[in-house]
Design an enzyme around this catalytic site. Structure first.
Site, PDB file in Angstrom:
ATOM      1  N   ASP A 309      48.399  56.111 132.699  1.00 34.62           N
ATOM      2  CA  ASP A 309      49.305  55.055 133.208  1.00 34.62           C
ATOM      3  C   ASP A 309      50.280  54.727 132.134  1.00 34.62           C
ATOM      4  OD1 ASP A 309      50.823  53.636 135.011  1.00 34.62           O
ATOM      5  OD2 ASP A 309      49.322  52.470 135.982  1.00 34.62           O
TER       6      ASP A 309
HETATM    7  C1  BGC Z   1      52.009  51.913 137.524  1.00 33.27           C
HETATM    8  C2  BGC Z   1      51.709  53.138 138.249  1.00 33.27           C
HETATM    9  C3  BGC Z   1      53.070  53.892 138.166  1.00 33.27           C
HETATM   10  C4  BGC Z   1      53.596  54.052 136.810  1.00 33.27           C
HETATM   11  C5  BGC Z   1      54.991  54.768 136.892  1.00 33.27           C
HETATM   12  C6  BGC Z   1      52.583  51.982 136.131  1.00 33.27           C
HETATM   13  O1  BGC Z   1      53.189  50.473 135.781  1.00 33.27           O
HETATM   14  O2  BGC Z   1      50.568  51.157 137.350  1.00 33.27           O
HETATM   15  O3  BGC Z   1      51.113  53.259 139.308  1.00 33.27           O
HETATM   16  O4  BGC Z   1      52.500  55.336 138.811  1.00 33.27           O
HETATM   17  O5  BGC Z   1      53.944  52.718 136.435  1.00 33.27           O
HETATM   18  O6  BGC Z   1      55.904  54.191 137.585  1.00 33.27           O
END
Ligand code: BGC
Length: 785
Positions: A309
């Site tokens: 993530d």
């Molecule tokens: C979120 C993810 C997301 C990623 C990219 C993160 O902060 O937890 O679910 O896919 O950002 O946008």
């Protein structure tokens, strides 16, 4: 030493799991199940490297170590940013072969421009993966995932992903960071909006449907895309509902309740998986080899790509796991392939390799998996396969997409109350449409609608007006701000003006609303949350209506007119007062771009609501977590208001949720016959069928979700008071009956026991079927070995 120790612990834990997955054994209740220990040779072979295609192998052989590390780097030049860090100098890095993928850019032209740099100006001309959070539709925004789950309609959910993929791929994208399958039972956690609710059985079905929808049968088709199931694992169990916080639970709970949707997605062939921000067993997920190497790769046989993530590698420094080099090393060694945003891999892995802290083969392996994804998607044959301006023109926001969005929204609404059949409304009524969400284009789509154009969403006032077809009288007043608190509004408004504090005083707004209400026959109050009061980093301690809105409702109540509350929300809310004082409550979640029209359809009865809750609504936030599949205590309370000393209950409120899992009304009614069983005894060699006949006892055609729950009455471990084990959505005309049957097999009754063995146990079972988890017909059967 440290590393070795980790591998050892992981091996033990996982060997138990291996045994569990592969065993079909049944364990007698009187028998102590054997403990699975690490005896499988395969388990010890921690470094069984993947074989890649000749093309990928050849490419890997040509690559320098720097180029391989470069492929592990996922950057975002900006656009959709969910953290403090934004990537810099992306173009130069692409040219230098330091980027494997990017996300956060939109539009075929821009995407092709980035791809062109990669395939024309980098040494090996390797195309880049281009992703985005396509969460509930792309440009045509569908209802939020929690809303879609309330349809219990797997075909519709699969289609939502299919249609989202069509738009997103026309727009140049080939990778979506969806579905989020985290089980969530804490309405304080804002990301409950992004998932399928509290139940692992339903969550697994939805995970399969979404993966199938995005990926289709052919990865190389220009209309399908790579899905990414997230966030592995336990992210939905954040302590106190605070996003990114610690999640800790027993492994029995994890295997039985939190992992099944991930396993379902893997079994459905999902191409990628994203780590979670939280720790699992005190080790951050992004460095957790139990999760990634052992469970995911070895036990489940996942051969796709694992991405962290957003800055999750770097965040391990704050978790107290070491400096950037150390955490990057741990992450790669745990089986992670791609580092989102933080560039820990890019900047430290070469040094770690030189110092002997990581193996070249592991870098090669991670790189190979990323290249394999690119190959699967067809990028080596045609780097511009995705992104088609002609198709984009035709398909994006097309009539087909819009019609689907409207249908999906209507199906997702849950009718929570409908006293005296105040709904549906007749079109020639004098209606007072009141509330801060009745005319708020900015709030219709809900969280994670990064590619939606708010200006294109249909408001409630527009939807109602068009449904009334110039008959009756419609008057509107805002009546209240979503919140009167400017500091709160500023926090919520991080992505735009969702909470607009009016120049008028609250009292002036209420006076105007009451005047209009007094001239009307019925009040439709459109209230609830602003779009970003749920979603990422949107935890709330108070999950009821904001005081400004409650005050307005109290004033409206005094007019004596019937009130229909149309509720916008990305989470279960506490609605005790509303449930007593409103005549009807229609939960519309965030219905997406066509939400306003769908509300018109349902309020006036063109569409009969049939949604059922997939999360329990607590009476009070103090009850959290409250969910249908709890364990019994040794001093259980039978439910209801009565307080019993020395039983498991509260002095001040009941244990029961206000609205139970599976609950939802319709404009018609359904009657259930008793359950008939094809036999009372189940054995490993037979199956039994449980059937009920459901009759539409009302005056309209309507949909009903028939739900099957089972309780394992005696087990080697305590078993939930009920578990969802089947469901079927049927549509019945007035007076029509249908018999719905469920097959009961030993397989259906399996669970993970204390040794994490996947077993069924002989004994007595209670079987329940009904239209809600709290309203079922019951029968018992026996499972014999
Ligand atoms: C979120 C993810 C997301 C990623 C990219 C993160 O902060 O937890 O679910 O896919 O950002 O946008």
């Amino acid at each position: 030493m440290k590393g070795l120790k980790n591998i050892f612990i992981g091996t033990l834990f996982i060997s138990a799991f291996l045994f569990a997955c592969n065993s079909n054994q049944q364990v007698l209740k009187t028998q102590t199940p054997s403990v699975a220990v690490d005896t499988t040779p395969e388990m010890k072979d921690m470094k069984a490297y993947d074989k890649f295609s000749p093309k990928v192998e050849a490419l890997l052989n040509k690559m320098t170590i720097e180029e391989k590390i470069g492929q592990l780097n996922l950057l975002s030049p900006g656009g959709a940013v969910t953290g403090a860090v934004v990537s810099e100098d992306v173009e130069r890095k692409i040219k230098e072969g330091k980027v494997g993928g990017i996300f956060g850019i939109k539009g075929a032209a821009r995407i092709h421009q980035a791809q062109k740099i990669a395939v024309e100006q980098s040494r090996l001309k390797i195309p880049i993966l281009i992703g985005l959070d396509v969460i509930h539709g792309h440009r045509t925004v569908f209802p939020i995932p929690l809303a879609l789950s309330c349809t219990w309609d797997m075909e519709l959910i699969e289609n939502s992903a299919r249609l989202a993929a069509r738009e997103a791929t026309a727009d140049g994208l080939m990778w979506t960071f969806s579905p989020m399958v985290d089980i969530a039972r804490d309405p304080r956690w804002g990301r409950i909006a992004e998932g399928a609710g509290e139940d692992p059985f339903l969550g697994s079905a939805i995970a399969r449907a979404m993966v199938k929808g995005y990926q289709g049968d052919d990865f190389k088709s220009p209309t399908t895309m790579l899905a990414c199931v997230k966030h592995f694992a336990n992210y939905g169990a954040a302590e106190g509902g605070r996003d990114y916080a610690t999640a800790d639970m027993s492994r029995v709970k994890m295997f039985n309740e939190y992992l099944p949707p991930f396993k379902a997605a893997v079994d459905a062939g999902v191409g990628s998986i994203m780590t979670a921000f939280n720790v699992v067993d005190y080790v951050p997920a992004s460095a957790n080899s139990d999760l990634y190497t052992d469970i995911l790769r070895k036990r489940w046989g996942f051969d796709g790509l694992v991405v962290t993530d957003y800055t999750a590698v770097n965040e391990m420094i704050k978790h107290g796991m070491g400096d950037l080099q150390e955490v990057s090393k741990r992450s790669l060694n745990a089986g992670i392939d791609m580092d989102m945003i933080g560039e820990g891999f890019l900047t430290t892995l070469k040094k770690s390799l030189d110092e002997g802290m990581v193996a070249e083969a592991d870098i090669r392996q991670a790189c190979g998996r990323i290249l394999r994804a690119k190959e699967l998607l067809g990028l080596f044959d045609d780097p511009y396969l995705y992104g088609d301006t002609l198709r984009a023109k035709k398909e994006i926001l097309s009539a087909e997409q819009q019609a689907f969005a409207r249908k999906a929204a209507g199906e997702s609404f849950v009718l929570l109350k409908n006293e005296n059949n105040v709904l549906p409304l007749s079109k020639n009524k004098k209606i007072a449409l009141i509330g801060p969400l009745a005319d708020s284009r900015r709030n219709m789509m809900g969280t994670w609608s990064v590619s939606g154009d708010h200006a294109k969403s249909v408001t409630v006032i527009e939807g109602v007006k068009s449904a009334m077809e110039n008959s009756g009288l419609l008057q509107y007043a805002k009546g209240a701000n979503i919140s009167d608190d400017p500091a709160f509004a500023k926090r919520v408004n991080a992505f735009g003006q969702e909470i607009v504090i009016d120049e008028r005083t609250p009292d002036q707004m209420i006076t105007e609303a009451v005047n209009i209400a007094n001239q009307s026959e019925v009040i439709v109050a459109v209230m609830g949350e602003a779009a970003d009061m749920s979603g990422e980093s949107s935890s709330l301690a108070h999950i009821g209506l904001q005081p400004s809105q409650r005050k307005l409702l109290e004033a409206l109540k005094k007019t004596g007119k019937p009130i229909v509350l149309v509720l916008y929300n990305g989470r279960p809310m506490t609605l005790g007062w509303e449930s007593e004082n409103m005549d009807a409550i229609l939960d519309v979640w965030f219905g997406g771009i066509q939400g306003g029209n769908a509300i018109g359809d349902v309020l006036f009865g063109t569409v009969n609501p049939g949604g059922k809750l997939t999360t329990s609504f607590p009476v009070h936030v103090g009850q959290v977590p409250v969910y249908h599949s709890m364990l019994s205590s040794g001093r259980p309370h039978a439910g209801g208001e009565k307080y019993n000393k020395f039983q498991s209950n509260y002095l001040d409120i009941s244990n029961d949720p206000l609205y139970h899992f599976g609950y939802g009304l319709s404009y018609t009614s359904f009657g259930y016959s008793g359950i008939t069983l094809s036999g009372n005894t189940l054995t490993p060699d037979n199956e039994i069928t449980a059937s009920v006949t459901v009759t539409n006892t009302g005056k309209r055609s309507g949909a009903e979700v028939v739900q099957l729950y089972i309780r394992d009455l005696v087990g080697s471990i305590s078993r939930p008071v009920k578990e969802l084990k089947g469901f079927e959505k049927i549509i019945l005309s007035p007076g029509e009956s249908k018999t719905v049957s469920f097959k009961i097999t030993p397989e259906l009754l399996k669970f993970y026991n204390s040794q994490l063995e996947h077993v069924w146990e002989p004994g007595e079972f209670k079987l329940m079927i009904g239209g809600s988890s709290s309203d079922t017909k019951n029968i018992e059967f026996t499972l014999k070995k």
